[in-house]
Design a protein around this motif. Structure first.
Motif, mmCIF file in Angstrom:
data_model
loop_
_atom_site.group_PDB
_atom_site.id
_atom_site.type_symbol
_atom_site.label_atom_id
_atom_site.label_comp_id
_atom_site.label_asym_id
_atom_site.label_seq_id
_atom_site.Cartn_x
_atom_site.Cartn_y
_atom_site.Cartn_z
ATOM 1 N N ARG A 51 0.835 -1.214 0.000
ATOM 2 C CA ARG A 51 0.000 0.000 0.000
ATOM 3 C C ARG A 51 0.868 1.261 0.000
ATOM 4 N N GLN A 52 1.978 1.200 0.747
ATOM 5 C CA GLN A 52 2.875 2.363 0.764
ATOM 6 C C GLN A 52 3.516 2.585 -0.602
ATOM 7 N N ILE A 53 3.919 1.528 -1.246
ATOM 8 C CA ILE A 53 4.498 1.656 -2.593
ATOM 9 C C ILE A 53 3.469 2.231 -3.550
ATOM 10 N N ARG A 73 1.423 6.988 -6.725
ATOM 11 C CA ARG A 73 0.415 7.997 -7.065
ATOM 12 C C ARG A 73 0.860 9.405 -6.681
ATOM 13 N N ALA A 74 1.750 9.523 -5.700
ATOM 14 C CA ALA A 74 2.286 10.851 -5.361
ATOM 15 C C ALA A 74 3.285 11.310 -6.407
ATOM 16 N N VAL A 75 4.066 10.351 -6.935
ATOM 17 C CA VAL A 75 5.054 10.710 -7.956
ATOM 18 C C VAL A 75 4.411 10.902 -9.311
ATOM 19 N N PHE A 76 3.424 10.053 -9.630
ATOM 20 C CA PHE A 76 2.773 10.102 -10.942
ATOM 21 C C PHE A 76 1.269 10.271 -10.741
ATOM 22 N N PRO A 77 0.789 11.483 -10.469
ATOM 23 C CA PRO A 77 -0.666 11.689 -10.308
ATOM 24 C C PRO A 77 -1.412 11.286 -11.565
ATOM 25 N N GLY A 78 -2.540 10.655 -11.395
ATOM 26 C CA GLY A 78 -3.341 10.262 -12.542
ATOM 27 C C GLY A 78 -3.154 8.821 -12.936
ATOM 28 N N GLY A 79 -2.185 8.151 -12.331
ATOM 29 C CA GLY A 79 -2.026 6.729 -12.623
ATOM 30 C C GLY A 79 -1.540 6.468 -14.023
#
Length: 319
Positions: free
Chosen positions: A43-45, A50-56
């Motif tokens: 879950r942390q990964i 998602r924090a590094v690449f918003p929008g998936g």
């Protein structure tokens, strides 16, 4: 251990810690505790992704549901696994995600460094080629050359000189003057630009300053970019200065120096500009022109133009 951080926080220590936590999970005897810790790690990964690449973005991690994956699940037979093989498979997936995140972080840092370099170059008036965003290597700092700046700094005032006042209509020249001017031979060498300049020089040398002004202006208009343009602009200024029109002369001297500081007569024009300012009673601008000459042309200040430079300096108090 917090994983919600900016891309730059993905240091080797954090990656090593993540893998170490995974190995601890493998070594834990209790299967329930291993599954809980593995779930939390995944879950942390996922949150970090998602924090590094918003929008998936699918370029960096796969979506949880794919139509083709559903079809494969329907046709793929079930394979019996043990808890250990499940843990190893999940560790492989985590290592792959960490590797992709590390690579993406390096790309982001590289692009950010390149953008900062480009912004710094634009703020200092430089240029950065479009391909520079592909590398973070900073451009070497240019070494200032010992050359004239091409601009005479004038504190609190514009350096632009006022346009010369309109000249009164000249009277018709006498027959003797017309005959004297006609006696000056215009050369014909095959280089029209050179011939036009030389004819203007001969008129100036003979003391026919209005005729020289007209001829040199015609030469500069018809032959822009000619090798003798620097000489022509300087001589045009001298034709006005010798005719007792220092303000009009200063305009041409300043234009010659500013348009090409490395021109053949740019240094001469700077000294004649100082002489024009002295004639106009503008001591401050005369001192600025002399200081610019001494700084920009040190070799000429002790060489060909030394006598003129020292003579003008003796006529004004620049202290």
């Amino acid at each position: 251990m917090k994983w919600m951080c900016a891309p730059k926080a993905l240091t080797p220590k954090i990656l090593t810690g993540a893998l170490g936590a995974a190995l601890v999970v493998v070594a834990t005897p209790a299967a329930a505790q291993s599954d809980a810790r593995m779930d939390r790690l995944e879950r942390q990964i996922s949150a970090l992704q998602r924090a590094v690449f918003p929008g998936g973005d699918e370029r960096f991690f796969e979506p949880e549901i794919r139509p083709e994956a559903r079809n494969q699940q329907q046709v793929t037979p079930q394979v019996t696994t043990t808890p250990l093989t499940d843990v190893l498979a999940r560790l492989d997936a985590i290592e792959g995600q960490l590797a992709r995140l590390t690579a993406a972080t390096e790309v982001n840092e590289n692009a950010l460094s390149a953008m900062e370099m480009r912004l710094a170059a634009l703020e200092t008036g430089g240029t950065v080629p479009r391909g520079s965003l592909a590398t973070a290597t900073p451009a070497p700092t240019p070494t200032p050359a010992s050359r004239p700046t091409g601009v005479i700094p004038v504190p609190d005032e514009s350096v632009e000189l006022p346009a010369p006042p309109p000249q009164p209509a000249q009277s018709t020249p006498s027959a003797a003057r017309v005959a004297a001017v006609e006696a000056i031979v215009k050369p014909v060498t095959g280089d029209r630009g050179d011939d036009e300049y030389t004819y203007g020089f001969r008129l100036w040398d003979a003391g026919f300053y209005p005729e020289a002004q007209q001829q040199l202006s015609l030469y500069l208009e018809q032959f822009p970019g000619h090798p003798l343009n620097s000489r022509g602009r300087n001589l045009l200024g001298r034709a006005f200065l010798d005719a007792g029109e220092p303000r009009a002369a200063a305009t041409h001297f300043f234009e010659n120096y500013q348009s090409d500081g490395q021109g053949e007569r740019a240094a001469d024009s700077l000294l004649y500009l100082a002489e024009s300012m002295i004639a106009l009673g503008d001591t401050r601008r005369a001192c600025i022109a002399l200081a610019e000459f001494g700084e920009g042309y040190p070799a000429l200040a002790v060489g060909r133009l030394q006598r003129m430079y020292e003579g003008l300096g003796a006529r004004v108090d620049c202290n």
